[in-house]
Design an enzyme around this catalytic site. Structure first.
Site, short mmCIF file in Angstrom:
data_model
loop_
_atom_site.label_atom_id
_atom_site.label_comp_id
_atom_site.label_asym_id
_atom_site.label_seq_id
_atom_site.Cartn_x
_atom_site.Cartn_y
_atom_site.Cartn_z
NE ARG A 1 -3.59 -0.32 2.73
CZ ARG A 1 -3.14 0.22 3.90
NH1 ARG A 1 -3.01 1.13 4.39
NH2 ARG A 1 -3.31 -1.14 4.92
CE LYS B 1 -10.51 8.57 -18.53
NZ LYS B 1 -11.00 9.63 -17.81
C1 LIG Z 1 -11.32 9.85 -16.57
C2 LIG Z 1 -11.14 11.08 -15.95
C3 LIG Z 1 -10.95 11.18 -14.44
C4 LIG Z 1 -11.22 9.99 -13.54
O1 LIG Z 1 -10.18 9.14 -13.73
P1 LIG Z 1 -10.68 7.50 -13.44
O2 LIG Z 1 -9.39 6.92 -13.85
O3 LIG Z 1 -11.50 7.21 -14.21
O4 LIG Z 1 -10.76 7.36 -12.04
C5 LIG Z 1 -10.52 12.63 -13.82
N1 LIG Z 1 -10.30 13.63 -14.63
C6 LIG Z 1 -10.58 13.67 -16.06
C7 LIG Z 1 -10.31 14.73 -16.89
C8 LIG Z 1 -10.67 12.34 -16.62
O5 LIG Z 1 -11.18 12.29 -17.93
#
Ligand SMILES: *Cc1c(COP(=O)(O)O)cnc(C)c1O
Length: 409
Positions: free
Chosen positions: A59, A209
């Site tokens: 962790r 992303k």
């Molecule tokens: C997807 C996203 C998040 C959240 O991220 P997760 O990996 O889905 O928890 C935060 N900020 C932006 C701009 C995003 O596109």
């Protein structure tokens, strides 16, 4: 060799990992161990006191996680970085560490839906007040700052409507007032924009992303000073969220990062062409893409972004039902949330990512009912444009659509 003298493309591949310290293994080993054995009680005691760098428990980090964190810190130009189980894990671990009941946060009007939900429905419950303003006008920031303000928070470009915030201008004001400035850099990645070098204190990412880039993992990143990151790791992540990344996802993220620069160049090239195509279309009311000459913040885009990115927002002529019909008519471009994947993905924020907003909140946060958000993928540009073209013709001209574009046809 000192990493700073190497180019970004080289650092995404090499920073933070030396094969010669790992039996020559070109790819770092995956550590799945939950805990780490000490030689003696004294060695364990010193590790807990921070007096040696022995690993303790996963962790708090693992060797392969640390390599990934060094690579990300190198790319963001920060002293330190932390990877987490999700972007929301990064955002919440960082913010829980920085605020307490009675504090205030100033955030931009346009935010990722779950960040907004965390602010509105999470933090508020614990006595933290979040005030929203239009941070694209930083000249009005000072009048919103009070003795209780601890943090200014923004995305740039913002999700879903591609508004930009002048990061250097906001950073100057926060530094004058001794408060922290946190930027969600998900849409740009460090290849296109470095908020830390523009003066921001903390950068967060959804690594789900572009950083991962292949739609096969959920992960997040926090980058900033060594002092802030130690606190966020040892308190926010360890005790508040526990949003710890798995060893397997560390390996996938490390692999994704190696092609970040190549993928981003093509995402940007494809998105520019899609934006230009949409901009010429009689069926489109408005296109928001930082690479268009007519983009309202084109100057700022040039100042702080190396390229305009792979995301664009647009509004169809017509109503909410026609916007939905257009998405339903697409054959190749998939209707899905998330972004930054090899596949082109489109979504309707008012129905999907921003559906936690009330009608009034949608208006206040500048999300029109016909707004669509497109993450332009790495397919051939002619196929992407042909798909958009047939869907527009079908909705506005009664065309029959072109099923041949579907890979499932
Ligand atoms: C997807 C996203 C998040 C959240 O991220 P997760 O990996 O889905 O928890 C935060 N900020 C932006 C701009 C995003 O596109």
């Amino acid at each position: 060799m000192k990493n700073k003298h190497l180019h970004f493309a080289t650092r995404t591949i090499h920073a933070g990992y030396d094969p010669h310290q790992n039996h020559g293994a070109l790819t770092p080993p995956i550590h799945t161990s939950s805990t780490f054995a000490f030689n003696t009680v004294e060695q364990g005691g010193d590790a807990f006191a921070g007096e040696n760098d022995h690993y303790i428990y996963s962790r708090l980090g693992t060797p392969s996680q640390q390599q990934l964190e060094q690579r990300l810190a190198d790319l963001e130009g920060s002293e330190a970085a932390l990877v987490t189980a999700s972007g929301m894990g990064a955002i919440t671990s960082a913010i829980w560490s920085l605020v307490q009941a009675g504090d205030e946060i100033i955030a931009d009007k346009s935010l990722y839906g779950c960040t907004f939900s965390f602010f509105e429905h999470g933090l508020k419950k614990f006595g933290v007040t979040v005030n929203y303003m239009d941070l694209s006008k930083p000249q009005f920031l000072t009048e919103h700052i009070t003795k209780r303000t601890k943090l200014v928070y923004t995305e740039s470009p913002s999700n879903p409507n591609m508004r930009l915030v002048d990061i250097a201008a906001v950073a100057d004001i926060t530094r004058q007032h001794g408060i922290k400035f946190m930027v969600d850099n998900t849409f740009c990645t460090p290849y296109l924009q470095n908020p830390i070098s523009l003066g921001a204190h903390i950068v967060v990412h959804s690594a789900t992303k572009y950083l991962g880039g292949h739609g096969d993992l959920i992960a997040g990143v926090v980058a900033g000073s060594a002092e802030d990151l130690l606190h966020i790791r040892q308190f926010g992540l360890k005790d508040m969220t526990g949003a710890v990344i798995s060893g397997h996802d560390v390996a996938l993220l490390m692999r994704g990062l190696k092609t970040l620069h190549v993928r981003m160049d093509r995402h940007c090239e494809n998105a520019q062409k899609v934006a230009e195509y949409l901009n010429e279309s009689p069926y489109i009311k408005q296109v928001d893409y930082p690479g268009l000459n007519g983009f309202s913040q084109a100057e700022l885009a040039k100042k702080q972004m190396r390229q305009p990115g792979g995301m664009l927002a647009f509004e169809l002529q017509g109503d909410r039902a026609q916007a939905a019909a257009f998405v339903n008519q697409l054959q190749l471009i998939l209707c899905a949330v998330s972004l930054g994947d090899t596949e082109s993905l489109i979504q309707h924020p008012a129905s999907m990512t921003h559906s936690t907003y009330t009608e009034e909140e949608l208006i206040a946060h500048l999300i029109s009912p016909t707004l669509l958000r497109l993450s332009v993928g790495l397919e051939h540009i002619d196929d992407i444009i042909a798909d958009i073209d047939q869907a527009l013709e079908s909705v506005f001209n009664g065309g029959s659509g072109n099923k041949e574009l579907s890979v499932f046809a």
